[in-house]
Enzyme design. Structure first.
Site, mmCIF file in Angstrom:
data_model
loop_
_atom_site.group_PDB
_atom_site.id
_atom_site.type_symbol
_atom_site.label_atom_id
_atom_site.label_comp_id
_atom_site.label_asym_id
_atom_site.label_seq_id
_atom_site.Cartn_x
_atom_site.Cartn_y
_atom_site.Cartn_z
ATOM 1 N N LYS A 45 54.232 90.612 -2.273
ATOM 2 C CA LYS A 45 55.553 90.871 -2.826
ATOM 3 C C LYS A 45 56.415 89.613 -2.793
ATOM 4 O O LYS A 45 57.486 89.553 -3.380
ATOM 5 C CB LYS A 45 56.256 91.969 -1.985
ATOM 6 C CG LYS A 45 55.461 93.223 -1.797
ATOM 7 C CD LYS A 45 56.126 94.101 -0.710
ATOM 8 C CE LYS A 45 55.171 95.170 -0.282
ATOM 9 N NZ LYS A 45 55.609 95.810 0.969
ATOM 10 N N GLY A 46 55.926 88.617 -2.061
ATOM 11 C CA GLY A 46 56.753 87.442 -1.760
ATOM 12 C C GLY A 46 57.246 86.660 -2.962
ATOM 13 O O GLY A 46 58.279 85.998 -2.896
ATOM 14 N N GLU B 216 53.318 81.823 -6.649
ATOM 15 C CA GLU B 216 53.259 82.179 -5.230
ATOM 16 C C GLU B 216 54.521 81.715 -4.508
ATOM 17 O O GLU B 216 55.181 80.769 -4.918
ATOM 18 C CB GLU B 216 52.028 81.501 -4.606
ATOM 19 C CG GLU B 216 51.083 82.257 -3.764
ATOM 20 C CD GLU B 216 51.443 83.473 -2.963
ATOM 21 O OE1 GLU B 216 52.569 84.002 -3.024
ATOM 22 O OE2 GLU B 216 50.557 83.905 -2.214
ATOM 23 N N ASP B 217 54.830 82.424 -3.429
ATOM 24 C CA ASP B 217 55.988 82.017 -2.627
ATOM 25 C C ASP B 217 55.669 80.806 -1.751
ATOM 26 O O ASP B 217 56.431 79.857 -1.687
ATOM 27 C CB ASP B 217 56.492 83.198 -1.772
ATOM 28 C CG ASP B 217 55.388 83.882 -0.963
ATOM 29 O OD1 ASP B 217 54.204 83.494 -1.074
ATOM 30 O OD2 ASP B 217 55.696 84.832 -0.211
ATOM 31 N N GLU C 199 49.870 78.183 2.371
ATOM 32 C CA GLU C 199 49.732 77.758 3.760
ATOM 33 C C GLU C 199 48.289 77.319 4.005
ATOM 34 O O GLU C 199 47.917 76.204 3.654
ATOM 35 C CB GLU C 199 50.176 78.887 4.688
ATOM 36 C CG GLU C 199 50.412 78.397 6.101
ATOM 37 C CD GLU C 199 50.856 79.478 7.058
ATOM 38 O OE1 GLU C 199 50.634 80.671 6.795
ATOM 39 O OE2 GLU C 199 51.397 79.117 8.113
ATOM 40 N N LYS D 264 53.048 74.237 2.768
ATOM 41 C CA LYS D 264 52.907 73.699 4.129
ATOM 42 C C LYS D 264 51.567 72.972 4.181
ATOM 43 O O LYS D 264 50.561 73.546 4.624
ATOM 44 C CB LYS D 264 52.868 74.844 5.156
ATOM 45 C CG LYS D 264 54.177 75.552 5.417
ATOM 46 C CD LYS D 264 53.937 76.610 6.518
ATOM 47 C CE LYS D 264 55.109 77.506 6.713
ATOM 48 N NZ LYS D 264 54.792 78.666 7.594
ATOM 49 N N PHE E 156 57.750 78.777 10.661
ATOM 50 C CA PHE E 156 57.814 80.063 9.971
ATOM 51 C C PHE E 156 59.184 80.254 9.324
ATOM 52 O O PHE E 156 60.212 80.114 9.974
ATOM 53 C CB PHE E 156 57.520 81.210 10.936
ATOM 54 C CG PHE E 156 57.212 82.495 10.231
ATOM 55 C CD1 PHE E 156 55.957 82.722 9.696
ATOM 56 C CD2 PHE E 156 58.197 83.463 10.067
ATOM 57 C CE1 PHE E 156 55.673 83.897 9.013
ATOM 58 C CE2 PHE E 156 57.920 84.643 9.386
ATOM 59 C CZ PHE E 156 56.657 84.857 8.859
ATOM 60 N N ARG F 192 63.419 89.672 3.157
ATOM 61 C CA ARG F 192 63.069 89.247 1.798
ATOM 62 C C ARG F 192 64.307 89.115 0.919
ATOM 63 O O ARG F 192 64.312 88.364 -0.047
ATOM 64 C CB ARG F 192 62.134 90.280 1.140
ATOM 65 C CG ARG F 192 60.754 90.388 1.754
ATOM 66 C CD ARG F 192 59.841 91.168 0.808
ATOM 67 N NE ARG F 192 58.639 91.675 1.448
ATOM 68 C CZ ARG F 192 57.508 90.999 1.581
ATOM 69 N NH1 ARG F 192 57.423 89.760 1.149
ATOM 70 N NH2 ARG F 192 56.450 91.535 2.172
HETATM 71 P P1 IMP Z 1 47.460 81.540 3.157
HETATM 72 O O1 IMP Z 1 47.842 80.351 2.304
HETATM 73 O O2 IMP Z 1 46.253 82.270 2.722
HETATM 74 O O3 IMP Z 1 47.428 81.180 4.613
HETATM 75 O O4 IMP Z 1 48.597 82.654 3.066
HETATM 76 C C1 IMP Z 1 49.808 82.462 2.488
HETATM 77 C C2 IMP Z 1 50.590 83.738 2.690
HETATM 78 O O5 IMP Z 1 51.001 83.836 4.053
HETATM 79 C C3 IMP Z 1 51.867 83.723 1.879
HETATM 80 O O6 IMP Z 1 51.683 84.348 0.629
HETATM 81 C C4 IMP Z 1 52.828 84.479 2.758
HETATM 82 O O7 IMP Z 1 52.726 85.863 2.497
HETATM 83 C C5 IMP Z 1 52.345 84.232 4.164
HETATM 84 N N1 IMP Z 1 53.123 83.164 4.838
HETATM 85 C C6 IMP Z 1 52.677 81.936 5.160
HETATM 86 N N2 IMP Z 1 53.638 81.207 5.776
HETATM 87 C C7 IMP Z 1 54.730 82.007 5.816
HETATM 88 C C8 IMP Z 1 56.073 81.827 6.328
HETATM 89 O O8 IMP Z 1 56.475 80.771 6.847
HETATM 90 N N3 IMP Z 1 56.909 82.882 6.186
HETATM 91 C C9 IMP Z 1 56.536 84.058 5.592
HETATM 92 N N4 IMP Z 1 55.301 84.273 5.114
HETATM 93 C C10 IMP Z 1 54.409 83.265 5.224
HETATM 94 MG MG MG Z 2 52.519 86.446 0.111
#
Ligand code: IMP
Ligand code: MG
Length: 179
Positions: free
Chosen positions: A42-43, A98-99, A102, A130, A151, A164
């Protein structure tokens, strides 16, 4: 809600200026291409809404919701589709919205899954990146802002489904996590 934050990372005005800049670049890159913006729920909802106002080309939007399988503490890199796209993307130029990027495990799986649907092209736009946390071999072509490994919440990003709705992005106080 604001009292739960220890600081603001990106003010509303800066988010809007990021959306304008990315929108201008995407307008150039996707002229005369059948662009489909795919928001990951949902981000990405707020970012999608603001970004597309600045993309001046014919486009359509769609959404996808996935959940990552977590084997132990590390993500296995596989995703389960909770909500799939509502239309075919075959032959389309797909932009995943994407929001935050990471570790990259989620986006890596989504990209591979959508690429297999015979798209013409597939790229990623992420509001936040990040880079120090990356594990999967994936980068976003379009990045709003690179941020340190802390975070953050707000503007679509949540902690336990909260925050959100903040119109800016901030750092959560440590005591909120430990409660
Ligand atoms: P990854 O890149 O697979 O590790 O996952 C990314 C997802 O982790 C994002 O779509 C967010 O939902 C969540 N996420 C990663 N870092 C943060 C943060 O700092 N705050 C809130 N959600 C985060
Ligand atoms: Mg997300």
């Amino acid at each position: 809600m604001k009292e739960d934050l220890k600081g603001i990372l990106i003010e509303e005005a800066e988010i809007q200026s990021i959306c304008r800049d990315l929108g201008a670049q995407l307008t150039k890159d996707y002229q005369d291409k059948p662009l489909v913006c795919v928001g990951i729920l949902k981000g990405s909802v707020m970012f999608m809404a603001d970004l597309i106002k600045h993309i001046d080309t014919q486009l359509s939007i769609d959404f996808m919701d996935v959940s990552s399988y977590h084997g132990g503490t590390e993500s296995t890199g596989e995703v389960q589709i909770l909500k799939d796209l509502s239309s075919s993307i075959e032959g389309k130029d797909v932009l995943i919205v994407e929001d935050i990027l990471e570790t990259g495990t989620t986006l890596k799986s989504i990209t591979e899954l959508l690429r297999a649907r015979k798209v013409n092209s597939i790229e990623i736009v992420t509001l936040l990146d990040k880079p120090n946390r990356r594990k999967a071999d994936i980068e976003a072509k379009y990045v709003g802002k690179k941020i340190p490994d802390e975070f953050v919440v707000g503007y679509g990003l949540d902690y336990d489904e909260h925050y959100r709705n903040l119109p800016y992005i901030g750092y959560l106080k440590e005591e909120i996590y430990s409660n």
